[in-house]
Structure formats: C-alpha cells, structure tokens
Write a protein that holds these residues in place. Structure first.
Motif, PDB file in Angstrom:
ATOM      1  N   PRO A   1       0.792  -1.230   0.000  1.00 50.08           N
ATOM      2  CA  PRO A   1       0.000   0.000   0.000  1.00 50.08           C
ATOM      3  C   PRO A   1       0.827   1.283   0.000  1.00 50.08           C
ATOM      4  CG  PRO A   1      -0.050  -1.051   2.158  1.00 50.08           C
ATOM      5  CD  PRO A   1       0.589  -2.020   1.224  1.00 50.08           C
ATOM      6  N   ARG A   2       2.088   1.219   0.454  1.00 46.88           N
ATOM      7  CA  ARG A   2       2.915   2.431   0.418  1.00 46.88           C
ATOM      8  C   ARG A   2       3.168   2.864  -1.027  1.00 46.88           C
ATOM      9  NH1 ARG A   2       5.454  -0.759   4.409  1.00 46.88           N
ATOM     10  NH2 ARG A   2       5.231   0.063   6.516  1.00 46.88           N
ATOM     11  N   HIS A   3       3.255   1.900  -1.910  1.00 44.68           N
ATOM     12  CA  HIS A   3       3.429   2.204  -3.335  1.00 44.68           C
ATOM     13  C   HIS A   3       2.090   2.373  -4.035  1.00 44.68           C
ATOM     14  CE1 HIS A   3       3.692   0.980  -7.621  1.00 44.68           C
ATOM     15  NE2 HIS A   3       4.753   1.773  -7.599  1.00 44.68           N
ATOM     16  N   ASP A   4       1.134   1.531  -3.689  1.00 45.51           N
ATOM     17  CA  ASP A   4      -0.161   1.541  -4.375  1.00 45.51           C
ATOM     18  C   ASP A   4      -1.088   2.572  -3.748  1.00 45.51           C
ATOM     19  OD1 ASP A   4       0.675  -0.410  -6.129  1.00 45.51           O
ATOM     20  OD2 ASP A   4      -0.104  -2.060  -4.923  1.00 45.51           O
TER      21      ASP A   4
ATOM     22  N   GLN B   1      -0.441  -0.658   5.989  1.00 44.16           N
ATOM     23  CA  GLN B   1       0.033  -2.015   5.702  1.00 44.16           C
ATOM     24  C   GLN B   1      -0.182  -2.992   6.856  1.00 44.16           C
ATOM     25  OE1 GLN B   1       3.590  -2.588   3.361  1.00 44.16           O
ATOM     26  NE2 GLN B   1       4.280  -4.256   4.672  1.00 44.16           N
ATOM     27  N   PRO B   2       0.182  -2.657   8.102  1.00 43.55           N
ATOM     28  CA  PRO B   2      -0.080  -3.622   9.187  1.00 43.55           C
ATOM     29  C   PRO B   2      -1.558  -3.990   9.301  1.00 43.55           C
ATOM     30  CG  PRO B   2       1.462  -1.940   9.920  1.00 43.55           C
ATOM     31  CD  PRO B   2       0.942  -1.486   8.576  1.00 43.55           C
ATOM     32  N   ASP B   3      -2.431  -3.025   9.076  1.00 46.67           N
ATOM     33  CA  ASP B   3      -3.865  -3.310   9.152  1.00 46.67           C
ATOM     34  C   ASP B   3      -4.292  -4.285   8.052  1.00 46.67           C
ATOM     35  OD1 ASP B   3      -4.038  -1.582  11.279  1.00 46.67           O
ATOM     36  OD2 ASP B   3      -4.870   0.087  10.113  1.00 46.67           O
ATOM     37  N   ILE B   4      -3.792  -4.064   6.825  1.00 47.58           N
ATOM     38  CA  ILE B   4      -4.143  -4.938   5.700  1.00 47.58           C
ATOM     39  C   ILE B   4      -3.616  -6.344   5.938  1.00 47.58           C
ATOM     40  CG2 ILE B   4      -3.726  -5.399   3.254  1.00 47.58           C
ATOM     41  CD1 ILE B   4      -3.852  -2.380   2.783  1.00 47.58           C
TER      42      ILE B   4
ATOM     43  N   ALA C   1      -5.799  -9.650   6.322  1.00 48.76           N
ATOM     44  CA  ALA C   1      -5.607 -10.756   5.384  1.00 48.76           C
ATOM     45  C   ALA C   1      -5.385 -12.075   6.107  1.00 48.76           C
ATOM     46  CB  ALA C   1      -4.423 -10.455   4.464  1.00 48.76           C
ATOM     47  N   ARG C   2      -4.499 -12.061   7.090  1.00 44.37           N
ATOM     48  CA  ARG C   2      -4.078 -13.319   7.710  1.00 44.37           C
ATOM     49  C   ARG C   2      -4.997 -13.795   8.824  1.00 44.37           C
ATOM     50  NH1 ARG C   2       2.120 -11.462   6.921  1.00 44.37           N
ATOM     51  NH2 ARG C   2       2.623 -12.906   5.221  1.00 44.37           N
ATOM     52  N   GLN C   3      -5.542 -12.866   9.603  1.00 43.18           N
ATOM     53  CA  GLN C   3      -6.321 -13.286  10.759  1.00 43.18           C
ATOM     54  C   GLN C   3      -7.826 -13.251  10.520  1.00 43.18           C
ATOM     55  OE1 GLN C   3      -4.983 -11.524  14.436  1.00 43.18           O
ATOM     56  NE2 GLN C   3      -2.835 -11.773  13.920  1.00 43.18           N
ATOM     57  N   SER C   4      -8.267 -12.493   9.528  1.00 38.53           N
ATOM     58  CA  SER C   4      -9.698 -12.472   9.218  1.00 38.53           C
ATOM     59  C   SER C   4     -10.031 -13.336   8.005  1.00 38.53           C
ATOM     60  CB  SER C   4     -10.183 -11.044   8.975  1.00 38.53           C
ATOM     61  OG  SER C   4     -10.530 -10.405  10.180  1.00 38.53           O
ATOM     62  N   TYR C   5      -9.290 -13.103   6.902  1.00 34.38           N
ATOM     63  CA  TYR C   5      -9.567 -13.858   5.678  1.00 34.38           C
ATOM     64  C   TYR C   5      -8.801 -15.179   5.602  1.00 34.38           C
ATOM     65  CZ  TYR C   5     -11.785  -9.632   3.796  1.00 34.38           C
ATOM     66  OH  TYR C   5     -12.611  -8.552   3.580  1.00 34.38           O
ATOM     67  N   PHE C   6      -7.854 -15.404   6.499  1.00 28.82           N
ATOM     68  CA  PHE C   6      -6.991 -16.594   6.448  1.00 28.82           C
ATOM     69  C   PHE C   6      -6.355 -16.722   5.057  1.00 28.82           C
ATOM     70  CE2 PHE C   6     -10.567 -18.365   9.313  1.00 28.82           C
ATOM     71  CZ  PHE C   6     -10.056 -17.741  10.427  1.00 28.82           C
ATOM     72  N   ALA C   7      -6.043 -15.593   4.448  1.00 25.11           N
ATOM     73  CA  ALA C   7      -5.598 -15.572   3.054  1.00 25.11           C
ATOM     74  C   ALA C   7      -4.263 -16.270   2.842  1.00 25.11           C
ATOM     75  CB  ALA C   7      -5.498 -14.127   2.562  1.00 25.11           C
TER      76      ALA C   7
ATOM     77  N   THR D   1       0.108 -16.322  11.965  1.00 29.42           N
ATOM     78  CA  THR D   1       0.761 -15.541  13.028  1.00 29.42           C
ATOM     79  C   THR D   1       1.858 -14.618  12.506  1.00 29.42           C
ATOM     80  OG1 THR D   1       2.302 -17.362  13.454  1.00 29.42           O
ATOM     81  CG2 THR D   1       0.274 -17.313  14.753  1.00 29.42           C
ATOM     82  N   LYS D   2       2.070 -14.566  11.211  1.00 29.42           N
ATOM     83  CA  LYS D   2       3.100 -13.692  10.651  1.00 29.42           C
ATOM     84  C   LYS D   2       2.676 -12.229  10.762  1.00 29.42           C
ATOM     85  CE  LYS D   2       5.034 -16.960   7.285  1.00 29.42           C
ATOM     86  NZ  LYS D   2       5.264 -17.224   5.837  1.00 29.42           N
ATOM     87  N   GLY D   3       3.646 -11.325  10.776  1.00 32.54           N
ATOM     88  CA  GLY D   3       3.376  -9.909  10.876  1.00 32.54           C
ATOM     89  C   GLY D   3       3.500  -9.202   9.537  1.00 32.54           C
ATOM     90  N   SER D   4       3.443  -7.882   9.565  1.00 31.99           N
ATOM     91  CA  SER D   4       3.471  -7.094   8.333  1.00 31.99           C
ATOM     92  C   SER D   4       4.866  -7.021   7.717  1.00 31.99           C
ATOM     93  CB  SER D   4       2.953  -5.680   8.595  1.00 31.99           C
ATOM     94  OG  SER D   4       3.721  -5.029   9.586  1.00 31.99           O
ATOM     95  N   ASP D   5       5.875  -7.493   8.450  1.00 37.43           N
ATOM     96  CA  ASP D   5       7.226  -7.531   7.880  1.00 37.43           C
ATOM     97  C   ASP D   5       7.443  -8.776   7.017  1.00 37.43           C
ATOM     98  OD1 ASP D   5       7.968  -5.145   9.092  1.00 37.43           O
ATOM     99  OD2 ASP D   5       8.632  -6.154  10.924  1.00 37.43           O
ATOM    100  N   ASP D   6       6.550  -9.745   7.156  1.00 35.53           N
ATOM    101  CA  ASP D   6       6.604 -10.962   6.348  1.00 35.53           C
ATOM    102  C   ASP D   6       5.702 -10.767   5.139  1.00 35.53           C
ATOM    103  OD1 ASP D   6       8.217 -12.743   8.106  1.00 35.53           O
ATOM    104  OD2 ASP D   6       6.545 -12.390   9.486  1.00 35.53           O
ATOM    105  N   PHE D   7       6.310 -10.696   3.970  1.00 35.66           N
ATOM    106  CA  PHE D   7       5.566 -10.341   2.753  1.00 35.66           C
ATOM    107  C   PHE D   7       4.425 -11.316   2.485  1.00 35.66           C
ATOM    108  CE2 PHE D   7       5.151  -9.995  -1.964  1.00 35.66           C
ATOM    109  CZ  PHE D   7       4.684  -8.682  -1.981  1.00 35.66           C
ATOM    110  N   LEU D   8       3.312 -10.772   2.108  1.00 35.41           N
ATOM    111  CA  LEU D   8       2.111 -11.551   1.805  1.00 35.41           C
ATOM    112  C   LEU D   8       1.961 -11.686   0.299  1.00 35.41           C
ATOM    113  CD1 LEU D   8      -0.612 -12.861   2.635  1.00 35.41           C
ATOM    114  CD2 LEU D   8      -1.591 -10.560   2.597  1.00 35.41           C
TER     115      LEU D   8
END
Length: 214
Positions: free
Chosen positions: A117-120, A146-149, A153-159, A166-173
């Motif tokens: 999102p910083r770029h987009d 980005q942390p919110d997205i 993604a990971r905890q709500s959508y299980f994407a 359990t990964k954070g926003s530093d781990d690329f999705l």
C-alpha cells in the motif's frame, strides 16, 4: 417371520445410510487450516461462526470503504500489488471474469487489497484500474495502512493459510487465494485464483449463496 424381520431391518438400514445430508450447501470456515463446517441455524456453533473483522480502507476512487459497505453483500477478497509480474496478472484476469459475470448484480462485490500500500496509492490504483478496465462500481482496489491490511488478510480472511496466520506485516504476503465471503461476513470458500476450474467453481458458489437462506 424371522426372514421378514431381517428384511425390514435391512431396508431400514439402507434407508438410514442413504438419508440426505442435513446441510448440502457451502460450508463455513472458522480456522486458517480451512476445515469445513456444515452448520444450520439450529446447531450450537452457528452463532459463533468466524466473521471478517471491521476494516477501514480506501478504494481507487478515494472513497472510504468499511465493512459497512459490504454488509448484506456477497463478495470475493484477494490480495495483490500493481507491480507484480508473476502470479498477479493471471489471477486478476480470472477475477475479471468473476466481476464481469456479476457486473449488473448489486448483491456481489470484488475487493482486491494491495499488499504494497505504500506504493499503491489511490492515483496508482486508479490508473491500474483504468488500464485493466476495472469497473469501480463492483470491483474495489483497496489501499491503506500495511499492518492493518496484513492483519486483516491473515487473521480475518486466512488468506495466507495456517502457515501465515501468526506472521506480521514484515513478512511479505503473496497468495493465489481468493476468499468467498457471504452477506453476513462469514467465509464460505477459498479458491486458487490462478486456476480457471477453481474460478468457475467460485462463480457457481456465488450463485449458490445468492439462493441461500442461512
């Protein structure tokens, strides 16, 4: 008489084994390992089905999009970035088929979340949408914090499946998954967006949800 009794017992057993399933629609998913649960309103776990957490993002038109905009809507969520040159283009092409199928159906939306999102930014997403002929009436390209997205993604959508829960926003999705969400914010399916067969199933399942009464 004994033979008659045995025959009646066998007929009853056959009928029981071939009794229709109580729930023949789409399952619900409560966990990131996507274990399916078939529940009806009469079941004890029905009221505690996992739902998508509240969110606050911005689409390609600069409009604020929250979970209130999706309440009562069936929608497909995915995660992409505009500079992606490998898995994203075919996935977005397949997603376009979903959006086009329901283009005139106000009950169905597509939400594509940027994982960079910083770029987009809004202008970048708007240009991307125009280049790819994305109809902003039913297909929203979303940006935000980005942390919110990533948490969404990971905890709500299980994407990112169980491995990424359990990964954070530093781990690329980066995922091929498309997630189907019903009108009450509950996950009803996950599909590999790079496979046409899976996308065809997704379209068919959206139609099933439209006819559902749960």
């Amino acid at each position: 008489m004994k033979n008659t009794g045995k025959l009646i017992f066998l007929l009853m057993l056959f009928a029981a084994c071939h009794k229709p399933l109580k729930n023949t629609g789409l399952p619900f998913y409560n966990t990131p390992d996507f274990t399916p649960l078939w529940l009806s309103p009469q079941d004890a776990g029905y009221k505690s089905i996992h739902t998508i957490a509240p969110f606050n993002l911005t689409n390609q038109l600069g409009n604020t999009i929250t979970n209130k905009n999706t309440t009562g809507k069936i929608y497909v969520a995915n995660f992409f970035f505009t500079s992606c040159r490998n898995i994203c283009p075919p996935i977005m092409d397949n997603l376009a088929k979903v959006a086009q199928t329901f283009e005139n159906d106000r009950r169905v939306l597509v939400l594509s979340h940027s994982v960079t999102p910083r770029h987009d930014s809004v202008p970048v997403l708007l240009k991307y949408g125009q280049t790819h002929h994305i109809n902003s009436n039913n297909w929203w390209l979303l940006t935000g914090n980005q942390p919110d997205i990533y948490k969404l993604a990971r905890q709500s959508y299980f994407a990112d499946d169980a491995a990424g829960f359990t990964k954070g926003s530093d781990d690329f999705l980066h995922t091929e998954n498309m997630v189907l969400v019903d009108a009450k914010g509950r996950i009803r399916g996950v599909y590999n967006g790079s496979l046409q067969l899976e996308v065809n199933n997704l379209i068919a399942h959206i139609k099933l949800l439209e006819a559902e009464k749960l």
